[in-house]
Motif scaffolding. Structure first.
Motif, PDB file in Angstrom:
ATOM      1  N   ALA A  76      65.327  57.045  27.982  1.00 59.43           N
ATOM      2  CA  ALA A  76      64.389  55.947  28.273  1.00 59.43           C
ATOM      3  C   ALA A  76      63.338  56.352  29.297  1.00 59.43           C
ATOM      4  O   ALA A  76      62.206  55.849  29.266  1.00 59.43           O
ATOM      5  N   THR A  77      63.694  57.261  30.195  1.00 58.79           N
ATOM      6  CA  THR A  77      62.773  57.654  31.271  1.00 58.79           C
ATOM      7  C   THR A  77      62.201  59.054  31.053  1.00 58.79           C
ATOM      8  O   THR A  77      61.581  59.623  31.947  1.00 58.79           O
ATOM      9  N   ASP A  78      62.382  59.593  29.873  1.00 59.08           N
ATOM     10  CA  ASP A  78      61.954  60.958  29.570  1.00 59.08           C
ATOM     11  C   ASP A  78      60.431  61.088  29.504  1.00 59.08           C
ATOM     12  O   ASP A  78      59.713  60.121  29.221  1.00 59.08           O
ATOM     13  N   LEU A  79      59.961  62.289  29.734  1.00 56.97           N
ATOM     14  CA  LEU A  79      58.542  62.608  29.620  1.00 56.97           C
ATOM     15  C   LEU A  79      57.977  62.196  28.261  1.00 56.97           C
ATOM     16  O   LEU A  79      56.877  61.651  28.171  1.00 56.97           O
ATOM     17  N   TYR A  80      58.732  62.445  27.194  1.00 61.18           N
ATOM     18  CA  TYR A  80      58.232  62.118  25.859  1.00 61.18           C
ATOM     19  C   TYR A  80      58.131  60.615  25.638  1.00 61.18           C
ATOM     20  O   TYR A  80      57.300  60.158  24.861  1.00 61.18           O
ATOM     21  N   THR A  81      58.966  59.827  26.302  1.00 62.83           N
ATOM     22  CA  THR A  81      58.843  58.369  26.232  1.00 62.83           C
ATOM     23  C   THR A  81      57.536  57.950  26.889  1.00 62.83           C
ATOM     24  O   THR A  81      56.775  57.131  26.342  1.00 62.83           O
ATOM     25  N   TRP A  82      57.251  58.515  28.065  1.00 66.82           N
ATOM     26  CA  TRP A  82      55.976  58.261  28.751  1.00 66.82           C
ATOM     27  C   TRP A  82      54.802  58.667  27.852  1.00 66.82           C
ATOM     28  O   TRP A  82      53.845  57.915  27.698  1.00 66.82           O
ATOM     29  N   LYS A  83      54.877  59.850  27.250  1.00 64.29           N
ATOM     30  CA  LYS A  83      53.808  60.336  26.383  1.00 64.29           C
ATOM     31  C   LYS A  83      53.605  59.404  25.189  1.00 64.29           C
ATOM     32  O   LYS A  83      52.472  59.046  24.848  1.00 64.29           O
ATOM     33  N   LEU A  84      54.692  59.017  24.555  1.00 60.32           N
ATOM     34  CA  LEU A  84      54.610  58.134  23.393  1.00 60.32           C
ATOM     35  C   LEU A  84      53.896  56.836  23.741  1.00 60.32           C
ATOM     36  O   LEU A  84      53.009  56.380  23.002  1.00 60.32           O
TER      37      LEU A  84
END
Length: 196
Positions: free
Chosen positions: A160-168
């Motif tokens: 939920a807090t991953d870089l890819y979640t932020w990117k998405l």
């Protein structure tokens, strides 16, 4: 040993430490702007205002420099990401501040990690720092769970807090930061409210 000699040695040590720090800061700044594979010692030396020989005297080699710079960057990241334990809103805000500063370079490093062992080392350290951060920040909410439930929730919180979640949310969907943060908070709340 007389006082003057001690003073001179102390001053030299302080100057050497300051030079080392300047070289590390210059290396990290260059990595923020370009692929690590493209950075040469001349670039680092010029950016730090020193000679290549000075860089080599401090770090021994390009690999030695990049190892030290990776450790330096990880320490910076850990300091930047400090958030109050148990405060979801502050944790997400801190994380987004961090991703706004480092996100693009982290994505570049992730794209390089299969071709560049140095990039792989940095990204692996980053994964470990992130998981440790999640475990620390959400520790009070995870403490009462069974070991299996705690590990499951930890995995889900990392996602939920991953870089890819932020990117998405911020880059791909182009949501305003406020909305993206709200969605991550919603994910965290749903995970923490799940089965214990």
């Amino acid at each position: 040993m007389n006082a003057k000699r001690v003073y001179v040695q102390t001053a030299r040590a302080a100057a050497a430490a300051e030079t080392r720090q300047r070289i590390l800061d210059a290396t990290v700044a260059l990595v923020l702007r370009q692929l690590s594979m493209e950075i040469v010692l001349n670039d680092v030396a010029e950016s730090a205002g020193v000679s290549v020989q000075t860089v080599l005297r401090h770090f021994g080699s390009r690999d030695g420099l990049f190892e030290a710079a990776a450790t330096h960057a990880v320490q910076q990241v850990a300091t930047e990401r400090r958030a109050p334990v148990g405060d979801i809103a502050a944790a997400v805000r801190t994380l987004f501040d961090h991703y706004e500063r480092w996100g693009e370079v982290m994505l570049r490093l992730l794209a390089q990690e299969t071709r560049d062992p140095k990039a792989h080392t940095v990204t692996q350290q980053g994964r470990e720092v992130h998981r440790d951060w999640v475990g620390e920040v959400f520790a009070p909410m995870l403490a009462a769970r069974s070991p299996d439930a705690r590990e499951t929730a930890l995995d889900l919180l990392v996602i939920a807090t991953d870089l890819y979640t932020w990117k998405l949310l911020t880059r791909d969907r182009r949501l305003p930061r406020e909305q993206a943060e709200a969605r991550v908070r919603h994910l965290i709340t749903a995970i923490l409210g799940g089965a214990r």
